[in-house]
Design a protein around this motif. Structure first.
Motif, short mmCIF file in Angstrom:
data_model
loop_
_atom_site.label_atom_id
_atom_site.label_comp_id
_atom_site.label_asym_id
_atom_site.label_seq_id
_atom_site.Cartn_x
_atom_site.Cartn_y
_atom_site.Cartn_z
N PHE A 1 0.83 -1.21 0.00
CA PHE A 1 0.00 0.00 0.00
C PHE A 1 0.86 1.26 0.00
O PHE A 1 0.56 2.23 -0.70
CB PHE A 1 -0.93 0.01 1.21
N ALA A 2 1.92 1.24 0.80
CA ALA A 2 2.80 2.41 0.85
C ALA A 2 3.49 2.64 -0.49
O ALA A 2 3.73 3.79 -0.88
CB ALA A 2 3.83 2.23 1.96
N LEU A 3 3.81 1.57 -1.18
CA LEU A 3 4.47 1.71 -2.49
C LEU A 3 3.57 2.36 -3.52
O LEU A 3 4.01 3.19 -4.31
CB LEU A 3 4.93 0.33 -2.98
N ILE A 4 2.27 2.00 -3.50
CA ILE A 4 1.34 2.51 -4.51
C ILE A 4 0.77 3.87 -4.13
O ILE A 4 0.62 4.75 -4.99
CB ILE A 4 0.21 1.49 -4.74
N LEU A 5 0.44 4.06 -2.87
CA LEU A 5 -0.29 5.26 -2.44
C LEU A 5 0.60 6.42 -2.06
O LEU A 5 0.09 7.52 -1.81
CB LEU A 5 -1.21 4.92 -1.25
N THR A 6 1.90 6.22 -1.95
CA THR A 6 2.80 7.28 -1.52
C THR A 6 3.96 7.40 -2.49
O THR A 6 4.23 6.49 -3.29
CB THR A 6 3.35 7.03 -0.11
N SER A 7 4.66 8.53 -2.39
CA SER A 7 5.85 8.70 -3.22
C SER A 7 6.98 9.40 -2.46
O SER A 7 8.09 8.90 -2.40
CB SER A 7 5.50 9.51 -4.49
N ARG A 8 6.69 10.55 -1.83
CA ARG A 8 7.76 11.31 -1.20
C ARG A 8 7.38 11.81 0.19
O ARG A 8 8.16 11.68 1.13
CB ARG A 8 8.16 12.50 -2.07
N ASN A 9 6.19 12.38 0.34
CA ASN A 9 5.83 13.01 1.61
C ASN A 9 5.48 11.99 2.70
O ASN A 9 5.78 12.20 3.88
CB ASN A 9 4.65 13.97 1.41
N ALA A 10 4.80 10.92 2.33
CA ALA A 10 4.41 9.88 3.28
C ALA A 10 5.03 8.56 2.83
O ALA A 10 5.01 8.23 1.65
CB ALA A 10 2.89 9.76 3.35
N PHE A 11 5.55 7.83 3.78
CA PHE A 11 6.20 6.56 3.45
C PHE A 11 6.30 5.72 4.71
O PHE A 11 6.11 6.20 5.83
CB PHE A 11 7.59 6.79 2.86
#
Length: 216
Positions: free
Chosen positions: A153-163
């Motif tokens: 989920f973190a890989l798809i829904l985030t990029s830079r600000n949230a991880f």
């Protein structure tokens, strides 16, 4: 060195904040729903199993509609979006574990509190919740470990600000090679919270996972 240490602290602080926030929400709403299912048979006989069945779906089957919804509401790459996704992701198992605990608690103690003048809400917080605290703690630890180690989920829904911490490992893989030393150090550090919490509540965690199978 100082800038590197600050970056390392920030790298660990954000996943901890996201995991703890999702854990608190999952434990809170899971406790309310589990108590309602155990004491009032909310939704009928099969609702509790339906809640657990939501975890049967593979993440790859639901990530596309979730991504489209998040993009429509501009929630991609946000802390709130990742916290909500993890709360929904861990809620079914949290409900199932606490549902088994509430079912095995003697209802007579809550009835005695009602006779003494307590409201249903007071009996819930003053009697049921303290008695079920081991189950709540076990469900919370399970939810935290699931959020702390989640990657897809973190890989798809985030990029830079949230991880989350697992997504940070991508930074150690580049075209010029892989930084195995730094990746190994981060992997060891990331295992510490999960191992420590698992050891602390090992007895309650095993009991919470197996209690529902004892009573059908």
């Amino acid at each position: 060195t100082s800038s590197g240490s600050v970056t390392g602290v920030q790298t660990c602080a954000l996943p901890i904040f996201i995991s703890l926030s999702a854990t608190v929400l999952s434990a809170f709403f899971g406790t309310l729903m589990a108590y309602s299912l155990a004491r009032f048979n909310t939704g009928g006989q099969h609702l509790s199993f339906w809640v657990l069945s939501q975890r049967f779906l593979p993440p790859i089957a639901i990530i596309l509609p979730i991504f489209l919804i998040y993009r429509s509401f501009r929630m991609t790459d946000t802390h709130l979006g990742l916290i909500l996704a993890y709360t929904v992701f861990t809620l079914p198992v949290s409900v199932w574990m606490m549902y088994a605990y509430f079912r095995q608690l003697p209802k007579s103690m809550e009835d005695a509190a009602l006779v003494d003048g307590c409201s249903r809400w007071q009996a819930f917080w003053s009697v049921a919740v303290p008695l079920a605290m081991p189950g709540i703690a076990a469900a919370a630890v399970f939810a935290f470990i699931a959020c702390w180690t989640e990657f897809f989920f973190a890989l798809i829904l985030t990029s830079r600000n949230a991880f989350t911490l697992p997504t940070v490992f991508r930074a150690f893989l580049g075209f010029q090679g892989a930084q195995y030393g730094e990746a190994s150090a981060l992997a060891i550090v990331s295992l510490v919270p999960s191992i420590a919490l698992g050891i602390l509540v090992q007895r309650h965690l095993v009991r919470g996972l197996t209690l529902g199978a004892v009573r059908g």
